[in-house]
Write an enzyme that holds these catalytic residues in place. Structure first.
Site, PDB file in Angstrom:
ATOM      1  N   GLY A 138      -1.117 -14.561 -76.145  1.00 57.07           N
ATOM      2  CA  GLY A 138      -2.017 -15.550 -76.718  1.00 57.07           C
ATOM      3  C   GLY A 138      -2.183 -16.715 -75.767  1.00 57.07           C
ATOM      4  O   GLY A 138      -1.890 -17.862 -76.111  1.00 57.07           O
ATOM      5  N   ALA A 139      -2.637 -16.411 -74.556  1.00 54.61           N
ATOM      6  CA  ALA A 139      -2.668 -17.421 -73.489  1.00 54.61           C
ATOM      7  C   ALA A 139      -3.911 -18.291 -73.576  1.00 54.61           C
ATOM      8  O   ALA A 139      -4.817 -18.208 -72.749  1.00 54.61           O
ATOM      9  CB  ALA A 139      -2.583 -16.747 -72.122  1.00 54.61           C
ATOM     10  N   GLY A 140      -3.966 -19.137 -74.601  1.00 57.72           N
ATOM     11  CA  GLY A 140      -5.030 -20.109 -74.722  1.00 57.72           C
ATOM     12  C   GLY A 140      -4.643 -21.394 -74.020  1.00 57.72           C
ATOM     13  O   GLY A 140      -4.201 -21.370 -72.869  1.00 57.72           O
ATOM     14  N   ASN A 178       2.856 -24.366 -84.633  1.00 57.19           N
ATOM     15  CA  ASN A 178       2.981 -25.629 -85.357  1.00 57.19           C
ATOM     16  C   ASN A 178       3.421 -25.369 -86.793  1.00 57.19           C
ATOM     17  O   ASN A 178       3.182 -24.298 -87.349  1.00 57.19           O
ATOM     18  CB  ASN A 178       1.638 -26.367 -85.379  1.00 57.19           C
ATOM     19  CG  ASN A 178       1.244 -26.888 -84.015  1.00 57.19           C
ATOM     20  OD1 ASN A 178       2.085 -27.366 -83.260  1.00 57.19           O
ATOM     21  ND2 ASN A 178      -0.035 -26.797 -83.692  1.00 57.19           N
ATOM     22  N   LYS A 233       8.349 -32.612 -85.385  1.00 51.05           N
ATOM     23  CA  LYS A 233       6.951 -32.317 -85.045  1.00 51.05           C
ATOM     24  C   LYS A 233       6.084 -32.312 -86.318  1.00 51.05           C
ATOM     25  O   LYS A 233       4.948 -32.787 -86.312  1.00 51.05           O
ATOM     26  CB  LYS A 233       6.878 -30.963 -84.342  1.00 51.05           C
ATOM     27  CG  LYS A 233       5.490 -30.548 -83.855  1.00 51.05           C
ATOM     28  CD  LYS A 233       5.094 -31.245 -82.579  1.00 51.05           C
ATOM     29  CE  LYS A 233       3.696 -30.811 -82.115  1.00 51.05           C
ATOM     30  NZ  LYS A 233       3.691 -29.454 -81.556  1.00 51.05           N
ATOM     31  N   SER A 236      -5.015 -30.082 -83.489  1.00 51.58           N
ATOM     32  CA  SER A 236      -5.453 -28.685 -83.444  1.00 51.58           C
ATOM     33  C   SER A 236      -6.111 -28.238 -84.737  1.00 51.58           C
ATOM     34  O   SER A 236      -7.042 -27.428 -84.725  1.00 51.58           O
ATOM     35  CB  SER A 236      -4.259 -27.767 -83.126  1.00 51.58           C
ATOM     36  OG  SER A 236      -3.268 -27.861 -84.141  1.00 51.58           O
ATOM     37  N   GLU A 263      -4.373 -23.415 -89.681  1.00 53.01           N
ATOM     38  CA  GLU A 263      -2.948 -23.267 -89.996  1.00 53.01           C
ATOM     39  C   GLU A 263      -2.552 -24.108 -91.215  1.00 53.01           C
ATOM     40  O   GLU A 263      -1.525 -24.787 -91.202  1.00 53.01           O
ATOM     41  CB  GLU A 263      -2.108 -23.663 -88.785  1.00 53.01           C
ATOM     42  CG  GLU A 263      -2.255 -22.732 -87.593  1.00 53.01           C
ATOM     43  CD  GLU A 263      -1.467 -23.205 -86.395  1.00 53.01           C
ATOM     44  OE1 GLU A 263      -0.571 -22.484 -85.955  1.00 53.01           O
ATOM     45  OE2 GLU A 263      -1.746 -24.322 -85.896  1.00 53.01           O
TER      46      GLU A 263
END
Length: 330
Positions: free
Chosen positions: A7-9, A102, A207, A277, A289
């Site tokens: 998932g290389a965003g 997240n 976080k 995000s 999410e």
């Protein structure tokens, strides 16, 4: 080391670029124009005044790859089923899998100290327990990412906080191991701070507390963090959401204020012009999410009988807004 970034965003691309530039054997799983650009030219990371270029093996799936030393899963929390379905070729008995999502992580209850209260039902974060069946507990590594990135164009990542990036990693059972030490060393040697921690859930909750007001209120108002903080009423509400988040964490035996700090010594990036995000996903019509970041957090409050009136008001509003656009299904 052999490393796959699944998932290389924006975040995954940042990690992949630095590790590849550091001489490691890096494969990335991506899709669309971003995949094609990385396949043809590698990854370019614009990092302050520096330009970092990494050659990677870019693929649409993992079927042709071999067992990796580490896998970084940087998909959104609501897309982890894609990893569960495709990960088998990457996994050996000693492969460490770093989950960098997240919100409340799917693995939260695994290896949880018996001295801590039982969490709520988190089955929605791992439907059918596919991830839990795929991995042994000692392979599961929590990764709490403090790094503001964006994909400027296919194959090009911009990092907005050079010198202040951090990924806190820890096993789900909080055990220390030579593999975990190797992972922290790998990150540190490639310009990603990774301080030690004996309690990965402290960083998870820190976080969450940090993001509660920003993610929820920015999504509702469709405004950047600077606008929310600049409004006295919204700023006060954001602070109340943060206080409620801390109360939930402490009711579950976790002190979020004990989480490691960024290299700057601060707990936040200071990047207030940034859009969280969740708002980015809403604006771009991508699945949001809401479950991991908001609904699961509210569920932790409910099982611990913590009064969270602000959260109980704001979360349904965000969920409704996301559902109305088909970006979240309760």
């Amino acid at each position: 080391m052999k490393i796959c970034v699944f998932g290389a965003g924006a975040v995954g691309g940042h990690v992949a670029a630095k590790l590849a530039a550091g001489g490691h054997d890096v494969s990335v799983i991506a899709r669309g124009a971003h995949l094609e650009a990385m396949r043809n030219k590698g990854i370019t990371l614009l990092h302050g005044s520096d330009t970092i270029r990494g050659r990677v093996r870019a693929l649409p799936d993992a079927s042709t790859l071999e067992v990796q030393d580490f896998v970084f899963v940087t998909l959104k929390a609501n897309a982890l089923g894609d990893f569960a379905a495709a990960a088998a070729p990457l996994l050996g008995r000693d492969t460490g899998v770093v989950f960098g999502q997240n919100g409340i992580p799917w693995w939260y209850a695994i290896g949880l100290s018996p001295s801590r209260p039982k969490p709520p039902d988190l089955s929605k974060l791992d439907p059918g327990s596919r991830l839990q069946k795929l991995l042994r507990p000692e392979q599961i590594i929590g990764g709490v990412v403090y790094s503001a990135n964006e994909v400027r164009e296919p194959g090009v990542i911009v990092n907005n906080v050079p010198g202040n990036n951090m990924i806190v990693v820890g096993r789900a059972d909080d055990a220390q191991s030579s593999s975990l030490l190797s992972l922290r060393k790998l990150l540190e040697e490639n310009d990603i701070s990774s301080p030690p921690t004996e309690d990965i859930r402290a960083s998870v909750w820190h976080k969450i507390v940090q993001a509660l007001g920003a993610g929820a209120l920015c999504t509702l108002t469709e405004a950047a963090i600077v606008a929310v903080r600049g409004s006295p009423r919204l700023s006060k509400l954001a602070a109340r959401l943060g206080d409620e988040g801390r109360a939930i964490a402490r009711a579950h035996g976790v002190d979020p204020d004990r989480a490691p700090k960024r290299p700057s010594g601060a707990q936040t990036s200071g990047l207030i012009a940034h859009k969280p995000s969740m708002l980015q996903d809403y604006e771009r019509g991508r699945p949001m999410e809401v479950e991991a970041q908001l609904m699961a957090t509210l569920a932790f409050a409910q099982v611990a009988n913590v009064a969270v009136p602000a959260l109980e008001t704001v979360v349904p509003l965000v969920a409704f807004k996301a559902s109305a656009r088909g970006l979240y299904a309760d």
